[in-house]
Design a protein around this motif. Structure first.
Motif, short mmCIF file in Angstrom:
data_model
loop_
_atom_site.label_atom_id
_atom_site.label_comp_id
_atom_site.label_asym_id
_atom_site.label_seq_id
_atom_site.Cartn_x
_atom_site.Cartn_y
_atom_site.Cartn_z
N ASN A 1 0.84 -1.19 0.00
CA ASN A 1 0.00 0.00 0.00
C ASN A 1 0.87 1.24 0.00
N LYS A 2 0.56 2.21 -0.88
CA LYS A 2 1.29 3.48 -0.91
C LYS A 2 0.42 4.55 -0.26
N ALA A 3 0.99 5.26 0.70
CA ALA A 3 0.26 6.33 1.38
C ALA A 3 0.01 7.47 0.40
N ILE A 4 -1.20 8.02 0.47
CA ILE A 4 -1.55 9.12 -0.45
C ILE A 4 -1.98 10.38 0.29
N GLY A 5 -2.11 10.31 1.60
CA GLY A 5 -2.49 11.50 2.35
C GLY A 5 -2.77 11.16 3.80
N SER A 6 -2.97 12.21 4.58
CA SER A 6 -3.26 12.06 6.00
C SER A 6 -4.08 13.26 6.46
N PRO A 7 -5.07 13.04 7.32
CA PRO A 7 -5.85 14.17 7.81
C PRO A 7 -5.05 15.09 8.74
N THR A 8 -3.91 14.59 9.22
CA THR A 8 -3.09 15.41 10.12
C THR A 8 -1.98 16.15 9.40
N GLY A 9 -1.90 16.01 8.09
CA GLY A 9 -0.87 16.73 7.34
C GLY A 9 0.20 15.82 6.80
N GLU A 10 1.42 16.05 7.23
CA GLU A 10 2.57 15.31 6.70
C GLU A 10 2.49 13.82 7.01
N LEU A 11 2.83 13.03 6.00
CA LEU A 11 2.81 11.58 6.16
C LEU A 11 4.05 11.10 6.90
N GLN A 12 3.83 10.18 7.83
CA GLN A 12 4.96 9.58 8.55
C GLN A 12 5.52 8.39 7.77
N TYR A 13 4.64 7.68 7.04
CA TYR A 13 5.05 6.49 6.30
C TYR A 13 4.68 6.62 4.83
N LEU A 14 5.50 6.02 3.99
CA LEU A 14 5.28 6.03 2.54
C LEU A 14 4.62 4.74 2.06
N LEU A 15 5.16 3.59 2.53
CA LEU A 15 4.64 2.28 2.13
C LEU A 15 4.27 1.45 3.35
N LEU A 16 3.25 0.63 3.18
CA LEU A 16 2.86 -0.34 4.17
C LEU A 16 2.73 -1.67 3.44
N ALA A 17 3.50 -2.65 3.87
CA ALA A 17 3.45 -3.98 3.26
C ALA A 17 2.77 -4.93 4.24
N GLU A 18 1.88 -5.78 3.71
CA GLU A 18 1.17 -6.75 4.54
C GLU A 18 1.44 -8.15 4.00
N LEU A 19 1.94 -9.02 4.86
CA LEU A 19 2.21 -10.42 4.51
C LEU A 19 1.26 -11.27 5.33
N PHE A 20 0.36 -11.99 4.68
CA PHE A 20 -0.69 -12.75 5.35
C PHE A 20 -0.35 -14.24 5.41
N PHE A 21 -0.72 -14.85 6.55
CA PHE A 21 -0.50 -16.28 6.78
C PHE A 21 -1.76 -16.89 7.40
N ASP A 22 -2.02 -18.15 7.08
CA ASP A 22 -3.20 -18.84 7.60
C ASP A 22 -3.15 -19.09 9.09
N SER A 23 -1.96 -19.29 9.64
CA SER A 23 -1.85 -19.65 11.06
C SER A 23 -0.57 -19.08 11.66
N GLU A 24 -0.51 -19.11 12.96
CA GLU A 24 0.70 -18.67 13.66
C GLU A 24 1.87 -19.58 13.30
N GLU A 25 1.60 -20.86 13.15
CA GLU A 25 2.64 -21.82 12.78
C GLU A 25 3.21 -21.50 11.40
N ASP A 26 2.32 -21.17 10.46
CA ASP A 26 2.78 -20.81 9.11
C ASP A 26 3.63 -19.55 9.15
N MET A 27 3.22 -18.57 9.96
CA MET A 27 3.99 -17.34 10.07
C MET A 27 5.37 -17.62 10.68
N LYS A 28 5.40 -18.44 11.71
CA LYS A 28 6.68 -18.78 12.34
C LYS A 28 7.59 -19.53 11.37
N GLU A 29 7.02 -20.46 10.61
CA GLU A 29 7.81 -21.18 9.61
C GLU A 29 8.39 -20.21 8.59
#
Length: 100
Positions: A39-67
Motif C-alpha cells: 500500500n502506498k500512502a496518499i495522504g493524511s488528515p493530520t498533514g505530513e505523512l509519517q510512512y510512505l509504504l505499508l506492506a502486509e504479509l498474510f498467513f493462515d496460522s501462527e505456525e505458518d507465520m513462524k515457519e
C-alpha cells in the motif's frame, strides 16, 4: 489469519522502484505466504505523512507465520529490505480478531 506489517517511511527518491522491482519478487518466494499486499500512502488528515509504504504479509496460522519467519527466503527478503531502507522500517506482527 496472522500477518506481518512492515512500515516504510519516506526514503530516497528511487525507493519505490527498488522495492517493486527487487524486493517484491523476494517476498513472493516466502513459504506459507497466503497473500501479499503493498500500500502506498496518499495522504493524511493530520498533514505530513509519517510512512510512505505499508506492506502486509498474510498467513493462515501462527505456525505458518513462524515457519516463514525462520525460512531462508524470509532472511533474504529481510536483508534486502534493510539494505534498501537503510534499516528505516518498522515491523509488527498481528493476529486477526474476528468481529462477527
Amino acid at each position: 489469519m496472522y500477518k506481518i506489517v512492515v512500515l516504510y517511511p519516506k526514503l530516497e527518491e528511487n525507493f519505490i522502484e527498488k522495492y517493486l522491482n527487487e524486493h517484491v519478487p523476494l517476498v513472493k518466494k516466502i513459504p506459507k505466504l497466503k497473500k501479499f499486499v503493498v500500500n502506498k500512502a496518499i495522504g493524511s488528515p493530520t498533514g505530513e505523512l509519517q510512512y510512505l509504504l505499508l506492506a502486509e504479509l498474510f498467513f493462515d496460522s501462527e505456525e505458518d507465520m513462524k515457519e516463514a519467519l525462520n525460512s531462508n527466503e524470509m532472511r533474504e527478503a529481510a536483508r534486502h529490505a534493510i539494505k534498501i531502507s537503510k534499516g528505516n522500517m518498522q515491523v509488527i506482527f498481528f493476529k486477526e480478531i474476528k468481529t462477527e
